[in-house]
Scaffold this active site. Structure first.
Site, PDB file in Angstrom:
ATOM      1  N   PRO A 169       0.808  -1.215   0.000  1.00  0.00           N
ATOM      2  CA  PRO A 169       0.000   0.000   0.000  1.00  0.00           C
ATOM      3  C   PRO A 169       0.842   1.267   0.000  1.00  0.00           C
ATOM      4  O   PRO A 169       1.857   1.346   0.682  1.00  0.00           O
ATOM      5  CB  PRO A 169      -0.803  -0.097   1.306  1.00  0.00           C
ATOM      6  CG  PRO A 169      -0.200  -1.186   2.094  1.00  0.00           C
ATOM      7  CD  PRO A 169       0.930  -1.765   1.354  1.00  0.00           C
ATOM      8  N   GLU A 170       0.391   2.238  -0.759  1.00  0.00           N
ATOM      9  CA  GLU A 170       0.982   3.574  -0.722  1.00  0.00           C
ATOM     10  C   GLU A 170      -0.048   4.511  -0.089  1.00  0.00           C
ATOM     11  O   GLU A 170      -1.063   4.042   0.417  1.00  0.00           O
ATOM     12  CB  GLU A 170       1.354   4.028  -2.141  1.00  0.00           C
ATOM     13  CG  GLU A 170       2.275   3.051  -2.865  1.00  0.00           C
ATOM     14  CD  GLU A 170       2.680   3.517  -4.257  1.00  0.00           C
ATOM     15  OE1 GLU A 170       2.809   4.731  -4.452  1.00  0.00           O
ATOM     16  OE2 GLU A 170       2.833   2.663  -5.140  1.00  0.00           O
TER      17      GLU A 170
ATOM     18  N   LYS B 170       2.785   6.446   5.301  1.00  0.00           N
ATOM     19  CA  LYS B 170       2.196   5.128   5.103  1.00  0.00           C
ATOM     20  C   LYS B 170       1.927   4.426   6.427  1.00  0.00           C
ATOM     21  O   LYS B 170       1.570   3.250   6.438  1.00  0.00           O
ATOM     22  CB  LYS B 170       3.119   4.275   4.229  1.00  0.00           C
ATOM     23  CG  LYS B 170       3.334   4.847   2.829  1.00  0.00           C
ATOM     24  CD  LYS B 170       4.372   4.054   2.046  1.00  0.00           C
ATOM     25  CE  LYS B 170       4.778   4.797   0.787  1.00  0.00           C
ATOM     26  NZ  LYS B 170       5.972   4.211   0.157  1.00  0.00           N
TER      27      LYS B 170
ATOM     28  N   ARG C 253       4.533 -11.777   3.133  1.00  0.00           N
ATOM     29  CA  ARG C 253       5.984 -11.584   3.173  1.00  0.00           C
ATOM     30  C   ARG C 253       6.524 -11.216   4.550  1.00  0.00           C
ATOM     31  O   ARG C 253       7.735 -11.164   4.741  1.00  0.00           O
ATOM     32  CB  ARG C 253       6.398 -10.541   2.131  1.00  0.00           C
ATOM     33  CG  ARG C 253       6.271 -11.088   0.720  1.00  0.00           C
ATOM     34  CD  ARG C 253       6.484 -10.018  -0.330  1.00  0.00           C
ATOM     35  NE  ARG C 253       7.878  -9.639  -0.459  1.00  0.00           N
ATOM     36  CZ  ARG C 253       8.317  -8.778  -1.374  1.00  0.00           C
ATOM     37  NH1 ARG C 253       7.465  -8.219  -2.224  1.00  0.00           N
ATOM     38  NH2 ARG C 253       9.583  -8.468  -1.437  1.00  0.00           N
TER      39      ARG C 253
ATOM     40  N   ARG D 224      19.735  18.002  -3.769  1.00  0.00           N
ATOM     41  CA  ARG D 224      19.681  16.553  -4.009  1.00  0.00           C
ATOM     42  C   ARG D 224      19.923  16.213  -5.472  1.00  0.00           C
ATOM     43  O   ARG D 224      19.159  16.585  -6.342  1.00  0.00           O
ATOM     44  CB  ARG D 224      18.318  15.988  -3.617  1.00  0.00           C
ATOM     45  CG  ARG D 224      17.762  16.551  -2.350  1.00  0.00           C
ATOM     46  CD  ARG D 224      18.097  15.676  -1.172  1.00  0.00           C
ATOM     47  NE  ARG D 224      17.846  16.415   0.067  1.00  0.00           N
ATOM     48  CZ  ARG D 224      18.030  15.914   1.271  1.00  0.00           C
ATOM     49  NH1 ARG D 224      18.474  14.698   1.403  1.00  0.00           N
ATOM     50  NH2 ARG D 224      17.791  16.641   2.332  1.00  0.00           N
TER      51      ARG D 224
ATOM     52  N   ARG E  81      14.367  -0.238  -8.176  1.00  0.00           N
ATOM     53  CA  ARG E  81      12.933  -0.464  -8.395  1.00  0.00           C
ATOM     54  C   ARG E  81      12.579  -0.330  -9.865  1.00  0.00           C
ATOM     55  O   ARG E  81      13.155   0.509 -10.574  1.00  0.00           O
ATOM     56  CB  ARG E  81      12.100   0.552  -7.604  1.00  0.00           C
ATOM     57  CG  ARG E  81      12.511   0.735  -6.159  1.00  0.00           C
ATOM     58  CD  ARG E  81      12.467  -0.551  -5.366  1.00  0.00           C
ATOM     59  NE  ARG E  81      11.149  -1.158  -5.402  1.00  0.00           N
ATOM     60  CZ  ARG E  81      10.141  -0.828  -4.607  1.00  0.00           C
ATOM     61  NH1 ARG E  81      10.304   0.093  -3.709  1.00  0.00           N
ATOM     62  NH2 ARG E  81       8.976  -1.426  -4.707  1.00  0.00           N
TER      63      ARG E  81
END
Length: 282
Positions: free
Chosen positions: A2-3, A71, A127, A163, A272
DNA sequence: TATAATGTTAGACT
DNA sequence: AAGTCTAACATTAT
């Protein structure tokens, strides 16, 4: 799994169902849930039995409200304690009203159950990355900006200034921006027309404005759709979301871009999978 | 059998 | 010192 939109969906549903209910019992089927909390929670010293004692203290308390921080899902108890859950990759929550026949023990991958006065809350997690922590006090409010509360372009510009990481990694860094994960990072950058590999510090004010607008639009729609079900996401009552019908790039490798007809590319960024349209995203 | 999966983080580099 | 990258966590599905 879930995000932000999925966690927000759960929080809203938990609020409608849990408020005012008393915790009658807690069963931890996966010992990892306790040990992880002890290892990572708090600062420094580990007092054996502390976790078990804190869990025991929850019995008899009532749920005052359910809140979200990025989250994280937080059950605020009327006694002042907070239960904090993070579902990580494969965690799910399922609520069963007491009059429903289904027995928790037959639900596969059930790792934790919280028995309440009118039903039962199950944590399901194949998991086993999910975490469950009990805080003695109310948790300090949100640190990073939450895109649902508004993520102003000038704020993004300011945080990103130093960044050099890819803008996609920047959006997914939970210390900088709360709640955006892999699916929505890909979708937001497509909507904004920005190449996910671009160093975050190189985006202009105008481009951050596009990201800000896209983030709000994409995440709000996903909340309205009760999340994205591409594999196993389900809401609190076991229903699938519908936002998968709105995905433009995620998991669409080699499929045609709906905007320009070009081919969606898959690359790896920060370990990712990352999908984007090289024509639409510059 | 090898790879990838909606997340985070400790430890290694730079 | 601060920013960035990688492997690891545990399990299933393709």
């Amino acid at each position: 799994m879930p995000e932000l939109p999925e966690v927000e969906t759960l929080c809203r549903q938990l609020n409608t169902v849990l408020q005012g209910q008393e915790i009658l019992r807690i069963d931890i089927m996966d010992p990892r849930l306790g040990s992880v909390e002890r290892k990572r929670g708090g600062s420094g010293k580990v007092i054996p039995g502390t976790f078990t004692r804190k869990v025991a203290e929850l019995i008899g308390q009532r749920v005052a409200a359910v809140t979200r921080r990025g989250k994280y899902i937080q059950l605020q108890m009327n006694g002042g304690m907070t239960v904090e859950l993070h579902l990580r990759m494969s965690g799910r929550l399922l609520y069963l009203a007491a009059d429903k026949p289904l027995s928790p023990s037959i639900v596969p991958y059930c790792r934790l159950t919280i028995g309440l006065s009118a039903g039962i809350l199950l944590l399901i997690d194949p998991r086993r990355f999910a975490t469950f922590a009990v805080q003695p006090d109310k948790i300090a409010p949100v640190l990073p900006d939450d895109p649902l509360e508004g993520l102003p372009a000038r704020r993004l510009l300011e945080i990103a200034r130093t960044r050099r990481m890819p803008v996609k990694s920047f959006l997914m860094d939970q210390r900088l921006v709360a709640g955006i994960g892999n699916i929505y990072a890909c979708e937001i950058l497509f909507a904004a027309g920005i190449d996910p590999r671009r160093p975050a510090c190189n985006l202009t004010t105008v481009e951050w404005r596009k990201v800000s607008k896209a983030a709000k639009a994409i995440l709000c729609r996903a909340v309205a759709c009760r999340g994205t079900t591409v594999s196993d996401w389900r809401d609190l009552f076991g229903c699938i979301g519908t936002n998968q019908n709105h995905l433009e790039v995620y998991s669409r490798q080699a499929e045609p871009c709906r905007r320009c007809g070009g081919s969606i590319q898959r690359i790896t960024l920060g370990g990712r999978g990352t999908w984007f349209c090289p024509i639409c995203q510059k």
